[in-house]
Enzyme design. Structure first.
Site, PDB file in Angstrom:
ATOM      1  N   LYS A  20       0.836  -1.200   0.000  1.00 14.49           N
ATOM      2  CA  LYS A  20       0.000   0.000   0.000  1.00 14.49           C
ATOM      3  C   LYS A  20       0.883   1.269   0.000  1.00 14.49           C
ATOM      4  O   LYS A  20       2.100   1.182   0.218  1.00 14.49           O
ATOM      5  CB  LYS A  20      -0.917  -0.056   1.227  1.00 14.49           C
ATOM      6  CG  LYS A  20      -1.961  -1.199   1.154  1.00 14.49           C
ATOM      7  CD  LYS A  20      -2.780  -1.277   2.441  1.00 14.49           C
ATOM      8  CE  LYS A  20      -3.890  -2.313   2.349  1.00 14.49           C
ATOM      9  NZ  LYS A  20      -4.648  -2.425   3.625  1.00 14.49           N
ATOM     10  N   TYR A  60     -12.406  -2.669  -3.072  1.00 10.23           N
ATOM     11  CA  TYR A  60     -12.924  -2.735  -1.699  1.00 10.23           C
ATOM     12  C   TYR A  60     -14.447  -2.640  -1.641  1.00 10.23           C
ATOM     13  O   TYR A  60     -14.999  -2.223  -0.626  1.00 10.23           O
ATOM     14  CB  TYR A  60     -12.300  -1.619  -0.860  1.00 10.23           C
ATOM     15  CG  TYR A  60     -10.872  -1.910  -0.409  1.00 10.23           C
ATOM     16  CD1 TYR A  60     -10.567  -3.056   0.342  1.00 10.23           C
ATOM     17  CD2 TYR A  60      -9.834  -1.036  -0.710  1.00 10.23           C
ATOM     18  CE1 TYR A  60      -9.274  -3.315   0.769  1.00 10.23           C
ATOM     19  CE2 TYR A  60      -8.525  -1.289  -0.280  1.00 10.23           C
ATOM     20  CZ  TYR A  60      -8.257  -2.427   0.462  1.00 10.23           C
ATOM     21  OH  TYR A  60      -6.975  -2.685   0.894  1.00 10.23           O
ATOM     22  N   PHE A  68     -15.118   3.670   7.781  1.00 12.39           N
ATOM     23  CA  PHE A  68     -13.749   3.980   7.371  1.00 12.39           C
ATOM     24  C   PHE A  68     -13.551   3.922   5.853  1.00 12.39           C
ATOM     25  O   PHE A  68     -12.453   4.191   5.365  1.00 12.39           O
ATOM     26  CB  PHE A  68     -12.751   3.037   8.067  1.00 12.39           C
ATOM     27  CG  PHE A  68     -12.973   1.565   7.781  1.00 12.39           C
ATOM     28  CD1 PHE A  68     -12.516   0.969   6.615  1.00 12.39           C
ATOM     29  CD2 PHE A  68     -13.651   0.769   8.704  1.00 12.39           C
ATOM     30  CE1 PHE A  68     -12.712  -0.384   6.358  1.00 12.39           C
ATOM     31  CE2 PHE A  68     -13.862  -0.590   8.451  1.00 12.39           C
ATOM     32  CZ  PHE A  68     -13.392  -1.165   7.270  1.00 12.39           C
ATOM     33  N   ARG A  96      -1.716 -14.793   3.821  1.00  5.90           N
ATOM     34  CA  ARG A  96      -2.414 -14.126   4.931  1.00  5.90           C
ATOM     35  C   ARG A  96      -1.652 -14.334   6.245  1.00  5.90           C
ATOM     36  O   ARG A  96      -1.614 -13.462   7.102  1.00  5.90           O
ATOM     37  CB  ARG A  96      -3.852 -14.652   5.069  1.00  5.90           C
ATOM     38  CG  ARG A  96      -4.747 -14.341   3.880  1.00  5.90           C
ATOM     39  CD  ARG A  96      -5.322 -12.951   3.894  1.00  5.90           C
ATOM     40  NE  ARG A  96      -6.311 -12.746   4.919  1.00  5.90           N
ATOM     41  CZ  ARG A  96      -7.092 -11.658   4.989  1.00  5.90           C
ATOM     42  NH1 ARG A  96      -6.987 -10.696   4.065  1.00  5.90           N
ATOM     43  NH2 ARG A  96      -7.953 -11.512   5.955  1.00  5.90           N
ATOM     44  N   THR A 102      -5.458  -7.923  10.439  1.00  4.16           N
ATOM     45  CA  THR A 102      -5.697  -6.549   9.957  1.00  4.16           C
ATOM     46  C   THR A 102      -5.125  -5.473  10.882  1.00  4.16           C
ATOM     47  O   THR A 102      -4.540  -4.498  10.411  1.00  4.16           O
ATOM     48  CB  THR A 102      -7.227  -6.331   9.799  1.00  4.16           C
ATOM     49  OG1 THR A 102      -7.752  -7.402   9.023  1.00  4.16           O
ATOM     50  CG2 THR A 102      -7.523  -5.005   9.128  1.00  4.16           C
ATOM     51  N   ARG A 113       2.727  -7.191   9.045  1.00  3.18           N
ATOM     52  CA  ARG A 113       2.059  -6.128   9.800  1.00  3.18           C
ATOM     53  C   ARG A 113       2.549  -6.088  11.247  1.00  3.18           C
ATOM     54  O   ARG A 113       2.697  -5.013  11.832  1.00  3.18           O
ATOM     55  CB  ARG A 113       0.543  -6.325   9.746  1.00  3.18           C
ATOM     56  CG  ARG A 113      -0.049  -5.966   8.379  1.00  3.18           C
ATOM     57  CD  ARG A 113      -1.498  -6.424   8.279  1.00  3.18           C
ATOM     58  NE  ARG A 113      -2.150  -5.985   7.057  1.00  3.18           N
ATOM     59  CZ  ARG A 113      -3.321  -6.467   6.636  1.00  3.18           C
ATOM     60  NH1 ARG A 113      -3.946  -7.408   7.320  1.00  3.18           N
ATOM     61  NH2 ARG A 113      -3.862  -6.021   5.514  1.00  3.18           N
ATOM     62  N   ASN A 123      -1.715  -0.134   7.335  1.00  3.25           N
ATOM     63  CA  ASN A 123      -1.174  -1.468   7.617  1.00  3.25           C
ATOM     64  C   ASN A 123      -0.337  -2.073   6.484  1.00  3.25           C
ATOM     65  O   ASN A 123      -0.165  -3.285   6.402  1.00  3.25           O
ATOM     66  CB  ASN A 123      -2.277  -2.411   8.112  1.00  3.25           C
ATOM     67  CG  ASN A 123      -3.381  -2.617   7.100  1.00  3.25           C
ATOM     68  OD1 ASN A 123      -3.300  -2.106   5.980  1.00  3.25           O
ATOM     69  ND2 ASN A 123      -4.406  -3.366   7.465  1.00  3.25           N
ATOM     70  N   HIS A 126      -1.802  -5.409   1.395  1.00  5.45           N
ATOM     71  CA  HIS A 126      -3.067  -6.114   1.152  1.00  5.45           C
ATOM     72  C   HIS A 126      -2.766  -7.542   0.701  1.00  5.45           C
ATOM     73  O   HIS A 126      -1.805  -7.776  -0.019  1.00  5.45           O
ATOM     74  CB  HIS A 126      -3.866  -5.429   0.039  1.00  5.45           C
ATOM     75  CG  HIS A 126      -5.011  -6.281  -0.449  1.00  5.45           C
ATOM     76  ND1 HIS A 126      -6.207  -6.357   0.225  1.00  5.45           N
ATOM     77  CD2 HIS A 126      -5.112  -7.151  -1.499  1.00  5.45           C
ATOM     78  CE1 HIS A 126      -7.005  -7.218  -0.404  1.00  5.45           C
ATOM     79  NE2 HIS A 126      -6.370  -7.709  -1.452  1.00  5.45           N
ATOM     80  N   GLU A 137      -9.293 -10.476  -7.800  1.00  6.27           N
ATOM     81  CA  GLU A 137      -8.417  -9.316  -7.628  1.00  6.27           C
ATOM     82  C   GLU A 137      -7.243  -9.325  -8.607  1.00  6.27           C
ATOM     83  O   GLU A 137      -6.861  -8.270  -9.114  1.00  6.27           O
ATOM     84  CB  GLU A 137      -7.932  -9.258  -6.170  1.00  6.27           C
ATOM     85  CG  GLU A 137      -9.086  -8.945  -5.209  1.00  6.27           C
ATOM     86  CD  GLU A 137      -8.722  -9.075  -3.735  1.00  6.27           C
ATOM     87  OE1 GLU A 137      -7.545  -9.357  -3.411  1.00  6.27           O
ATOM     88  OE2 GLU A 137      -9.629  -8.895  -2.886  1.00  6.27           O
TER      89      GLU A 137
END
Ligand code: IDP
Ligand code: MG
Length: 160
Positions: A20, A60, A68, A96, A102, A113, A123, A126, A137
């Site tokens: 990100k 998203y 948010f 993951r 998250t 993270r 964070n 993704h 995606e």
């Protein structure tokens, strides 16, 4: 030994991984790519990219009603990102785990993270949450000619 045959008998998944804008600005691109590269999954797509508002909202879309959401879209479009497609058996769940949960404060040390971030809203990375999301995606972020079919030379040293 026929690693590609073995792999084709199991389900080879794809996952969409993205550094990100905070990860890019903080100079964490190499560190983050390196964790996936060392794990041994197959990279099939990689690009440096400025995401549009439309694309961020489509990506998203499941979070559209959340408080948010506007901040999330602003964050994701605030600067360039690094888009990656990775492939392999079990790649979605494994990625993951490498990423961590998250909320970075709750993410285990050793995860991306957990090691590199503090807040949910910053964070750094993704990762797709299911094989179905991975497919969706990767197709959303990459055009057809941007993905590469190749046979990594290290496959026999990673998959028996
Ligand atoms: P994930 O990225 O771990 O899959 P999701 O629940 O899918 O988490 O949320 C997508 C992204 O939205 C998160 O990575 C995070 O950047 C942001 N986000 C989620 N929950 C919050 C929140 O409560 N405040 C701010 N940002 C959030
Ligand atoms: Mg998610």
């Amino acid at each position: 030994f026929l690693p590609h045959l073995v792999a084709s008998l199991e389900r080879v998944d794809q996952t969409y991984i993205m550094v990100k804008p905070d990860g890019v600005q903080r100079g964490l691109v190499g560190e983050i790519i390196s964790r996936f590269e060392k794990k041994g999954f197959k990279l099939t797509g990689l690009k440096f990219f400025q995401c549009s508002k439309d694309l961020a909202e489509e990506h998203y879309k499941d979070l559209k009603g959340k408080s948010f959401f506007p901040g999330l879209i602003e964050y994701i479009t605030s600067g360039p990102v690094v888009c990656m497609a990775w492939e392999g058996v079990g790649v979605v769940a494994s990625a993951r785990k490498l990423i961590g949960v998250t909320n970075p404060l709750e993410a285990e040390p050793g995860t991306i993270r957990g090691d590199l971030a503090i807040q949910k809203g910053r964070n750094v990375i993704h990762g797709s949450d299911s094989p179905e999301s991975g497919k969706r995606e990767v197709a959303l972020w990459f055009k057809e000619g941007e993905l590469v079919e190749w046979e990594p030379a290290l496959v026999p040293w990673l998959i028996e």
